[in-house]
Design an enzyme around this catalytic site. Structure first.
Site, PDB file in Angstrom:
ATOM      1  CE1 TYR A  46      38.775 115.227  23.288  1.00  0.00           C
ATOM      2  CE2 TYR A  46      36.539 114.267  23.682  1.00  0.00           C
ATOM      3  CZ  TYR A  46      37.537 115.301  23.923  1.00  0.00           C
ATOM      4  OH  TYR A  46      37.316 116.250  25.007  1.00  0.00           O
ATOM      5  CB  THR A  47      41.930 113.329  17.188  1.00  0.00           C
ATOM      6  OG1 THR A  47      40.840 113.695  16.559  1.00  0.00           O
ATOM      7  CG2 THR A  47      42.312 111.788  16.994  1.00  0.00           C
ATOM      8  CD  GLU A 110      44.701 110.274  20.435  1.00  0.00           C
ATOM      9  OE1 GLU A 110      43.537 110.739  20.200  1.00  0.00           O
ATOM     10  OE2 GLU A 110      45.378 110.676  21.313  1.00  0.00           O
ATOM     11  CG  ASP A 167      41.097 112.505  25.779  1.00  0.00           C
ATOM     12  OD1 ASP A 167      41.431 113.178  26.606  1.00  0.00           O
ATOM     13  OD2 ASP A 167      41.737 111.821  25.193  1.00  0.00           O
TER      14      ASP A 167
END
Length: 286
Positions: A46-47, A110, A167
């Site tokens: 995830y960003t 992402e 993440d």
């Protein structure tokens, strides 16, 4: 007498240095058997930021990148930032099974997601949009088919870097990927069958460390419940038991690990029924 050999050597060196104007002479008729696809893994991230900042970091930054960026727009779509045949800098220091530094052997995806926020009650993770997961599954199936990604080689960033990454976090719905046939999953009935035994007698820490390493994690093998081991257990729980991921080796975690590392027994095939003989023809007495 020494002039002739020196001239011969000079001529030979001049010949070696010369380059054909047509380029190197290549023969493409042979193909080596001992080769494989360079891409062996897909890593999900995830960003920890919104879409504009994600684009700035991954597309225009000089340190990190990814092959794909999944937006949080309506509907979501993918930006293709790096060609799959080129390396993107998404994994960093990483390890899984026999591979280290997975940038060179993986595709990075992402997903735009804020990650987590720290609150007085603890860390709170943000959910993913279902539309994002639907799009992700479509892309993953396509990559797996085109690249012959081995079953079980779709991982989270925290799987390959459990000491420094969270993440895609506990809100990422790994079970949906399992239901889509993309990753292995500990079958609930088998976990339930083994749970009572582990509730009665919990294995030693060394057992958890061996099982986690068998799954693929880089984990200490010292028999101690140190912070590094807790971090790996927490990552495993984040994926397979996201309701509680405190890094404590408990009975349910043990049952899930045991199922994941134990192949389903293959029952012997039932013997084929003998063919029914054709009815006997009546004897002609004439």
């Amino acid at each position: 007498m020494k002039i002739v050999p020196l001239l011969a050597v000079a001529a030979l060196m001049a010949g070696c240095a010369s380059v054909s104007p047509e380029g190197p002479r290549l023969d493409h008729t042979l193909t080596a058997t001992a080769q494989s696809e360079r891409i062996k893994y897909v890593i999900v991230h995830y960003t920890v930021s919104d879409l504009p900042r994600s684009i700035k970091t991954l597309a225009h930054g000089t340190e990190v990148s990814s092959h794909y960026l999944l937006t949080d727009t309506n509907p979501p779509f993918f930006y293709t930032l790096v060609d799959e045949n080129r390396q993107s800098n998404h994994a960093g220091y990483s390890s899984w099974k026999i591979y280290n530094q997975l940038n060179s052997a993986s595709i990075g995806i992402e997903i735009v997601n804020p990650g987590f926020t720290e609150t007085p009650a603890g860390r709170v993770y943000a959910p993913f949009q279902q539309a994002q997961i639907d799009q992700l599954i479509v892309l993953l199936k396509d990559i797996v088919k085109r690249r012959n990604i081995p079953f079980g080689n779709i991982l989270g960033h925290n799987d390959i870097a459990p000491q420094r990454k969270q993440d895609p976090g506990p809100m990422f719905p790994w079970k949906q990927l399992a239901d889509a046939g993309l990753i292995p999953w500990p079958e609930a009935s088998r976990v339930a069958a083994r749970l009572p035994g582990f509730q009665q007698q919990l294995p030693e820490v060394a057992w958890f460390q061996r099982k986690l390493a068998e799954v693929g994690y880089a984990v200490p093998q010292n028999g101690e419940l140190d912070q590094a081991t807790r971090n790996v257990i927490s990552v495993f729980q984040t994926k397979y038991r996201p309701s509680l991921y405190d890094g404590t080796p408990d009975a349910e975690t043990a049952a899930q690990l045991d199922v994941l590392t134990s192949p389903v027994p293959v029952l012997p095939a039932a013997p084929a029924a003998p063919a029914t003989p054709p009815p006997a023809e009546p004897v002609d007495s004439n």
